[in-house]
Design an enzyme around this catalytic site. Structure first.
Site, mmCIF file in Angstrom:
data_model
loop_
_atom_site.group_PDB
_atom_site.id
_atom_site.type_symbol
_atom_site.label_atom_id
_atom_site.label_comp_id
_atom_site.label_asym_id
_atom_site.label_seq_id
_atom_site.Cartn_x
_atom_site.Cartn_y
_atom_site.Cartn_z
ATOM 1 N N ASP A 13 0.814 -1.215 0.000
ATOM 2 C CA ASP A 13 0.000 0.000 0.000
ATOM 3 C C ASP A 13 0.850 1.268 0.000
ATOM 4 O O ASP A 13 2.052 1.234 0.242
ATOM 5 C CB ASP A 13 -0.909 0.012 1.233
ATOM 6 C CG ASP A 13 -1.979 -1.066 1.182
ATOM 7 O OD1 ASP A 13 -2.314 -1.511 0.069
ATOM 8 O OD2 ASP A 13 -2.473 -1.456 2.257
ATOM 9 N N TYR A 63 6.731 -9.636 7.269
ATOM 10 C CA TYR A 63 6.580 -8.193 7.448
ATOM 11 C C TYR A 63 7.041 -7.796 8.848
ATOM 12 O O TYR A 63 6.863 -8.553 9.807
ATOM 13 C CB TYR A 63 5.118 -7.766 7.284
ATOM 14 C CG TYR A 63 4.642 -7.670 5.861
ATOM 15 C CD1 TYR A 63 4.739 -6.470 5.156
ATOM 16 C CD2 TYR A 63 4.082 -8.768 5.210
ATOM 17 C CE1 TYR A 63 4.287 -6.375 3.845
ATOM 18 C CE2 TYR A 63 3.629 -8.677 3.905
ATOM 19 C CZ TYR A 63 3.737 -7.474 3.234
ATOM 20 O OH TYR A 63 3.298 -7.386 1.926
#
Length: 252
Positions: A51, A109
């Site tokens: 994103d 992540y």
């Protein structure tokens, strides 16, 4: 030939990786550099759609190229045409048909939190600040509850195409929290992710660290499949794609 290229980027100035018509993206800038180096604009297959504002330490992408520039020149030549917040890191050949996204076995992540009353001027754009003291043990205990194969609907933002199709089961193989001074790092490794899943997970762990929820509340949260029961979606600026695993490449 098909190549796998690893890049690293700071996502602050970009609307994510994937090309968008009216916003600067990492992919568009990379393809501009490829045009300058290769004389053509290869079709790039990224390992993720990261994103707007999300960063990556080791993002993988695959592309086909049959021109005359030798592979050993790819990294330095691309870096000569890339801005300093995007760097080519390494490249290798892969079998024809290889797709950086679909071939990925797992992705890791990291979410970075600064636990301090005042922002650090050197890291304010790559971590999220939380002022009140965080309880590391509570966050670690809550993180352990997410490990396993679960329906993660409660950690999925609205607008997810996967959720719309009922594809909300994922497997988290590792979820930990490490503290170093006033820095907290949440690490999550999974076979796939839902829309904003890590940022919501991080917000939920932050609530545990602030004693707004107990670690043993996590199983009921997951069972509820209700986004409203989870924590806030923390800002994109604290999220990094840390690693993408391709086990089959080790034997090539």
């Amino acid at each position: 030939m098909t190549f796998l290229l690893w890049i690293s980027y700071k996502g602050t100035n970009y609307a994510g990786f994937q090309v968008q018509p009216n916003a600067p993206t990492v992919c568009a800038v990379l393809q501009d550099a490829m045009q300058a180096v290769f004389g053509q604009r290869p079709d790039v297959k990224g390992c993720s759609r990261t994103d707007a504002g999300v960063h990556a330490r080791r993002f993988a992408l695959s592309f086909c190229y049959t021109g005359k520039v030798p592979m050993e020149k790819f990294v330095p030549a691309l870096n000569a045409h890339l801005p300093p917040d995007i760097r080519a890191v390494a490249v290798r050949t892969v079998p024809d048909g290889f797709h950086a996204r679909y071939a990925a076995h797992a992705k890791t992540y990291h979410y970075y939190i600064l636990n301090a009353r005042v922002d650090d001027p050197f890291t304010f754009d790559i971590c999220h600040r939380i002022g009140p003291a965080l309880d590391l043990a509570a966050m670690q205990a809550a993180a352990a509850q997410f490990v396993g194969t679960h329906d993660f609907s409660a950690l999925c933002a609205s607008g997810s195409s996967a959720a719309a199709h009922g594809d909300t089961v994922r497997t988290i193989t590792d979820c930990t929290v490490i503290q170093s001074g006033d820095s907290f790092v949440i690490s999550v490794t999974a076979d796939g992710y839902l829309y904003n899943m890590v940022r919501i997970l991080a917000g939920t762990l932050a609530e545990a660290g602030l004693h707004k929820r107990t670690p043993n509340s996590i199983p009921a949260l997951l069972a509820s499949r209700d986004r409203r029961q989870a924590g806030p979606t923390l800002p994109a600026k604290g999220l990094f794609l840390e690693r993408v695993d391709y086990p089959e490449l080790d034997s090539l």
